[in-house]
Design a protein around this motif. Structure first.
Motif, PDB file in Angstrom:
ATOM      1  N   LEU A   1       0.469  -1.203  -0.468  1.00 17.96           N
ATOM      2  CA  LEU A   1       0.036  -0.245   0.160  1.00 17.96           C
ATOM      3  C   LEU A   1       1.104   1.319   0.291  1.00 17.96           C
ATOM      4  N   THR A   2       1.597   1.401   1.067  1.00 19.31           N
ATOM      5  CA  THR A   2       3.314   2.761   1.173  1.00 19.31           C
ATOM      6  C   THR A   2       4.046   2.675  -0.700  1.00 19.31           C
ATOM      7  N   LEU A   3       4.129   1.441  -0.988  1.00 19.91           N
ATOM      8  CA  LEU A   3       4.342   1.533  -2.699  1.00 19.91           C
ATOM      9  C   LEU A   3       2.972   2.315  -3.567  1.00 19.91           C
ATOM     10  N   ILE A   4       2.129   1.555  -3.422  1.00 20.66           N
ATOM     11  CA  ILE A   4       1.298   1.962  -4.499  1.00 20.66           C
ATOM     12  C   ILE A   4       0.554   3.835  -3.753  1.00 20.66           C
ATOM     13  N   LEU A   5       1.144   3.700  -3.155  1.00 20.12           N
ATOM     14  CA  LEU A   5       0.062   5.848  -2.353  1.00 20.12           C
ATOM     15  C   LEU A   5       1.063   6.392  -3.047  1.00 20.12           C
ATOM     16  N   GLN A   6       2.906   5.853  -2.588  1.00 22.12           N
ATOM     17  CA  GLN A   6       3.524   6.465  -3.092  1.00 22.12           C
ATOM     18  C   GLN A   6       3.405   7.011  -4.794  1.00 22.12           C
ATOM     19  N   ARG A   7       3.453   5.894  -5.240  1.00 22.76           N
ATOM     20  CA  ARG A   7       3.473   6.150  -6.697  1.00 22.76           C
ATOM     21  C   ARG A   7       1.916   6.699  -7.188  1.00 22.76           C
ATOM     22  N   VAL A   8       1.545   6.854  -6.009  1.00 18.64           N
ATOM     23  CA  VAL A   8       0.167   7.625  -6.998  1.00 18.64           C
ATOM     24  C   VAL A   8       0.526   8.539  -6.725  1.00 18.64           C
ATOM     25  N   ALA A   9       1.194   9.417  -5.892  1.00 20.00           N
ATOM     26  CA  ALA A   9       1.259  10.867  -4.913  1.00 20.00           C
ATOM     27  C   ALA A   9       2.249  10.792  -5.594  1.00 20.00           C
ATOM     28  N   THR A  10       3.355  10.700  -6.281  1.00 17.87           N
ATOM     29  CA  THR A  10       4.479  10.672  -7.312  1.00 17.87           C
ATOM     30  C   THR A  10       3.771  11.697  -8.841  1.00 17.87           C
ATOM     31  N   MET A  11       2.863   9.999  -8.916  1.00 17.15           N
ATOM     32  CA  MET A  11       2.328  10.564 -10.217  1.00 17.15           C
ATOM     33  C   MET A  11       1.900  11.614 -10.323  1.00 17.15           C
ATOM     34  N   GLY A  12       0.310  12.242  -9.409  1.00 18.58           N
ATOM     35  CA  GLY A  12      -0.291  13.562  -8.511  1.00 18.58           C
ATOM     36  C   GLY A  12       0.658  14.461  -9.410  1.00 18.58           C
ATOM     37  N   LEU A  13       1.619  14.130  -8.698  1.00 20.58           N
ATOM     38  CA  LEU A  13       2.189  15.880  -8.251  1.00 20.58           C
ATOM     39  C   LEU A  13       3.371  16.626  -9.306  1.00 20.58           C
TER      40      LEU A  13
END
Lengths: 249, 260
Positions: B248-260
């Motif tokens: 979940l940490t990997l996925i959320l960080q990835r999503v956050a990076t893409m969002g930024l």
């Protein structure tokens, strides 16, 4: 009407029922007897689809229930009431809440007053008026079975199943439970299926007695005929005589 | 697939499939049926309110320990006021949701498995079925809903208590400057950290309720069966939470990076 066709069931390597055929007409009262572990309760649980057969079919009013999923079965089970061997009361609820449970969960909505009235009537029917506020833990074995019966009849089902209703009770309480089963049968005109190994109970509550033996229905007769039978296996069961090779000591 | 039958891998895959089927059944029930408010409120009370003491103690002491440990390291490089920032990010992102979930898994997961397991061995679940009530509707849905609602709230409480306790220890025991500490914490702890924590808490709430219910409903007969179901509910919930946390940490960080 209940119809069981070629029903077979095994638990692991142990076969419990083999090609059992059975037909119970609406309004009939049938006692199913047989030895402990002989598959009586298993047969009863197939009738209400608590168990799924390995082979064969169970029809309720002409409708096959063996291939139904749990949600489809909810509609079929509305026709049934069942009294469990250990009563199976919900121990986190009071007697009133237990008896009211099926009414509260019904799609047809009852008012609080209607529920209270029906609960009181059901408890009166089983000779337990005024016990609404008690908890199941405060009740004796016989009282628990009566509450279980009140819960099963409160919504007036068409078919009542009893799983060893007098097991573990003294003869006087057993007698009162038998009378109650007869009273409920006559009052509601329900189809009754009583699984028991209490001979006196079987003689009194059934219009017909079925005996399960060696995984099959071995005998099927009216009580008078059944208890007069001279068949050695039936006679042995009625008289309660163990085989010499079954002696423990 | 016959070679898997009877092996632990086969059992594990079967269990996983059954939990997935239970999750689908519960979701369908949740979307199509009216939930009993009385049952739901009782479960929220049991899962949420009754877990307060465990969550407060866990959050408070975790925050204090983290604060002291961070202070010892930062003090060496004269960055004392960064202490609360580390505590803030850690509590929101990881420690708050994970430790709260592990504590609730121990208390609530065990209780759910024991209660439903006892109902199973005393034929109460069969009684439910004969009374035309689907066990998933009556037993699983209120617990699942209550757990997924309560866990994020408990996590917020744990995070707040943890940061508060760390602040008190840092300022009054270790002598950190309160204003800079607070400023740094707000600067480095973003809303996204809190959102990540709440998403995780929501998922962990579902895991605790589903595994507890599944273990209870599938427990074997007898007191030993209930005992085993209870233990397994806690162990499997805890392990699943820890493994899920990584992905979940990997996925959320990835999503956050893409969002930024």
């Amino acid at each position: 009407m209940i119809e069981v066709r070629q029903l077979s069931k095994a638990f692991g390597a142990q076969k419990v029922l083999a090609d059992v055929n059975l037909r119970i007409e609406s309004g009939e009262s049938v006692a199913i007897i047989g030895r402990s572990g002989g598959g009586k309760s298993v047969l009863l649980k197939h009738i209400i689809a608590l168990l799924q057969p390995d082979a064969g079919d169970v029809l309720i009013d002409g409708e096959s229930i063996v291939r139904m999923n749990e949600r489809q079965l909810l509609r079929i089970r509305e026709k049934f009431g069942m009294v469990f061997q250990g009563a199976a009361l919900f121990d986190s609820m009071s007697v009133a809440e237990n008896v009211a449970f099926p009414l509260v969960r019904k799609k047809k909505k009852y008012t609080a007053g209607e529920i209270e009235k029906r609960v009181a009537q059901a408890l009166e029917m089983v000779d337990l008026p005024g016990t609404q506020k008690k908890n199941p833990a405060e009740l004796s074995g016989g009282m628990r079975k009566r509450v279980g019966l009140a819960r099963a009849i409160v919504y007036e089902p068409q078919i009542l199943l009893y799983d060893e209703p007098t097991t573990g009770l003294d003869p006087i309480v057993s007698d009162s439970i038998d009378k109650l089963i007869i009273r409920v049968r006559d009052h509601f005109k329900v189809t009754s299926v009583v699984v028991t190994h209490d001979m006196r109970s079987a003689r009194r509550v059934g219009n017909r007695v079925l005996m399960l033996h060696e995984k099959k229905i071995y005998a099927n007769a009216a009580p008078e005929e059944f208890f007069a039978s001279q068949d050695p296996i039936v006679r042995q069961f009625i008289d309660g005589v163990a085989d010499p090779q079954e002696a423990i000591f | 697939m016959k070679f898997l039958a009877g092996s632990w891998v086969g059992d594990w895959l079967t269990g996983l499939g059954r939990i997935a089927a239970l999750a689908v059944e519960a979701t369908v029930s949740l979307l199509t049926l009216k939930v009993s408010w009385r049952d739901l409120l009782y479960q929220i009370y049991f899962i949420g309110i009754k877990s307060q003491s465990v969550v407060i103690i866990t959050g408070g002491f975790t925050g204090m320990v983290l604060g002291v440990s961070a202070y010892i390291q930062f003090h060496k490089i004269k960055m004392d006021t960064a202490t609360l920032a580390v505590v803030g990010v850690s509590m929101c992102d990881e420690l708050g949701p994970v430790l709260t979930a592990l504590m609730v898994a121990g208390r609530v997961g065990a209780a759910i498995a024991a209660e439903i397991g006892t109902m199973r061995v005393t034929e109460q679940i069969d009684a439910l079925r004969t009374l035309a009530t689907h066990p998933v509707d009556y037993l699983v849905v209120p617990r699942l809903l209550a757990s997924t609602l309560a866990l994020p709230l408990l996590t917020i409480e744990s995070i707040t208590i943890g940061i508060g306790a760390s602040y008190l220890v840092g300022v009054y025991l270790l002598g950190i400057d309160p204003v800079y500490s607070w400023y740094n914490m707000l600067k480095y702890t973003g809303n996204i950290d809190l959102i990540f924590g709440l998403i995780k808490a929501f998922v962990y709430g579902g895991i605790i309720a589903l595994i507890g219910c599944y273990k209870g409903m599938s427990c074997s007969v007898g007191a030993q069966g209930v005992g085993r179901a209870t233990t397994e509910a806690v162990v499997y919930s805890s392990i699943t939470i820890l493994i899920t946390n990584f992905f979940l940490t990997l996925i959320l960080q990835r999503v956050a990076t893409m969002g930024l």
